[in-house]
Design an enzyme around this catalytic site. Structure first.
Site, PDB file in Angstrom:
ATOM      1  NE  ARG A   1      -2.548  -2.161   3.009  1.00 56.82           N
ATOM      2  CZ  ARG A   1      -2.672  -2.238   4.330  1.00 56.82           C
ATOM      3  NH1 ARG A   1      -3.234  -1.246   4.982  1.00 56.82           N
ATOM      4  NH2 ARG A   1      -2.235  -3.286   4.990  1.00 56.82           N
TER       5      ARG A   1
ATOM      6  CD  GLU B   1      -3.247  -3.991  14.343  1.00 55.21           C
ATOM      7  OE1 GLU B   1      -3.254  -3.324  13.299  1.00 55.21           O
ATOM      8  OE2 GLU B   1      -4.183  -3.968  15.170  1.00 55.21           O
TER       9      GLU B   1
HETATM   10  O1  LIG Z   1       2.987  -0.598  12.056  1.00 55.02           O
HETATM   11  P1  LIG Z   1       2.839  -2.038  11.698  1.00 55.02           P
HETATM   12  O2  LIG Z   1       2.223  -2.860  12.782  1.00 55.02           O
HETATM   13  O3  LIG Z   1       4.128  -2.608  11.223  1.00 55.02           O
HETATM   14  O4  LIG Z   1       1.807  -2.136  10.490  1.00 55.02           O
HETATM   15  C1  LIG Z   1       1.811  -1.232   9.415  1.00 55.02           C
HETATM   16  C2  LIG Z   1       2.036  -1.928   8.121  1.00 55.02           C
HETATM   17  O5  LIG Z   1       1.007  -2.912   7.897  1.00 55.02           O
HETATM   18  C3  LIG Z   1       0.517  -2.776   6.577  1.00 55.02           C
HETATM   19  O6  LIG Z   1       1.285  -3.488   5.664  1.00 55.02           O
HETATM   20  P2  LIG Z   1       1.072  -5.034   5.236  1.00 55.02           P
HETATM   21  O7  LIG Z   1       2.317  -5.763   5.641  1.00 55.02           O
HETATM   22  O8  LIG Z   1      -0.237  -5.525   5.733  1.00 55.02           O
HETATM   23  O9  LIG Z   1       1.167  -5.028   3.675  1.00 55.02           O
HETATM   24  P3  LIG Z   1       0.352  -4.504   2.420  1.00 55.02           P
HETATM   25  O10 LIG Z   1       0.692  -3.050   2.293  1.00 55.02           O
HETATM   26  O11 LIG Z   1       0.958  -5.320   1.360  1.00 55.02           O
HETATM   27  O12 LIG Z   1      -1.122  -4.735   2.621  1.00 55.02           O
HETATM   28  C4  LIG Z   1       0.645  -1.288   6.327  1.00 55.02           C
HETATM   29  O13 LIG Z   1       0.612  -0.990   4.944  1.00 55.02           O
HETATM   30  C5  LIG Z   1       1.966  -0.956   6.964  1.00 55.02           C
HETATM   31  O14 LIG Z   1       3.048  -1.180   6.093  1.00 55.02           O
HETATM   32  N1  LIG Z   2      -5.350  -2.103  11.551  1.00 58.18           N
HETATM   33  C1  LIG Z   2      -4.731  -1.956  10.374  1.00 58.18           C
HETATM   34  N2  LIG Z   2      -5.396  -1.520   9.294  1.00 58.18           N
HETATM   35  C2  LIG Z   2      -4.770  -1.381   8.100  1.00 58.18           C
HETATM   36  N3  LIG Z   2      -3.482  -1.634   7.925  1.00 58.18           N
HETATM   37  C3  LIG Z   2      -2.781  -2.066   8.975  1.00 58.18           C
HETATM   38  N4  LIG Z   2      -1.484  -2.392   9.091  1.00 58.18           N
HETATM   39  C4  LIG Z   2      -1.280  -2.783  10.359  1.00 58.18           C
HETATM   40  N5  LIG Z   2      -2.391  -2.700  11.081  1.00 58.18           N
HETATM   41  C5  LIG Z   2      -3.355  -2.250  10.231  1.00 58.18           C
END
Ligand SMILES: O=P(O)(O)OC[C@H]1O[C@H](OP(=O)(O)OP(=O)(O)O)[C@H](O)[C@@H]1O
Ligand SMILES: Nc1ncnc2[nH]cnc12
Length: 186
Positions: A70, A107
């Site tokens: 994202r 998370e």
């Molecule tokens: O602060 P944190 O607990 O580390 O979470 C935040 C991260 O989680 C999500 O990524 P995700 O790994 O789900 O990947 P995506 O963007 O491919 O959906 C979001 O885009 C952040 O990069």
């Molecule tokens: N609650 C949440 N919603 C969307 N993206 C996330 N990445 C980590 N935690 C998330």
């Protein structure tokens, strides 16, 4: 920096109105912040990209890093709008050249990210852009990874900070004075 400093009230209201809560995704107990309605709205998306490009300029960045996946959607247009190059930080196994890698927990799981070892040149000032700061695990790993290439990080900018998960507190020592800007904080 506070939310109102990073984004005016009107922009903040527009952005927040386009983020949807999805309960228990991707696992029970998680409230997932879905930005797809925001991306689908050309006015909101364009205003978001403008605000991120402005942060790139404000911090005098020379390169913009987006965190897969994202983060790519926000960082790449912000880089182009700020007339800066874009560097992808990818999930492990996707970059073809020599890479540096960093594992981390987020998370709702764990992962490994990589960057091309030669992505930055001497004197590069890197801004990291992502959509959500939750626990801060992903941003912390990205800070470590980019610094290991020899580049300096001049800021971390996110659309949405989930304040109750205390990512900002976790990141504080790793930021080493670099600003963490959140356009929205919940
Ligand atoms: O602060 P944190 O607990 O580390 O979470 C935040 C991260 O989680 C999500 O990524 P995700 O790994 O789900 O990947 P995506 O963007 O491919 O959906 C979001 O885009 C952040 O990069
Ligand atoms: N609650 C949440 N919603 C969307 N993206 C996330 N990445 C980590 N935690 C998330």
């Amino acid at each position: 920096m506070t939310t109102t400093e990073a984004a005016g009230a009107e922009l903040r209201d527009l952005l927040i109105s386009r983020i949807r809560d999805v309960q228990d995704y991707p696992q029970p107990g998680v409230v997932f912040k879905d930005i797809t309605p925001l991306l689908a709205d050309p006015v909101a998306f364009s205003a978001l990209v403008d605000a991120l490009a402005e942060l790139c300029r404000k911090h005098a960045a020379t390169k913009v890093v987006g965190l897969e996946a994202r983060g790519f959607i926000l960082a790449a247009p912000a880089a182009a709008r700020a007339h800066l190059g874009f560097v992808p930080v990818r999930k492990a196994g996707k970059l073809p050249g020599p890479t540096l890698a960093q594992g981390y927990d987020l998370e709702y799981g764990s992962a490994e990210i990589e960057v091309h070892a030669d992505a930055f040149g001497p004197g590069d000032r890197v801004i990291i852009i992502d959509d959500v700061l939750a626990t801060g695990g992903t941003a912390e790993a990205a800070l470590d990874l980019i610094r290991r290439t020899g580049a300096s990080v001049v800021g971390v900018s996110v659309l949405l900070e989930l304040g109750f998960l205390a990512g900002r507190e976790r990141l504080a020592p790793q930021l080493k004075g670099a600003p963490l800007d959140a356009l929205l904080t919940l």
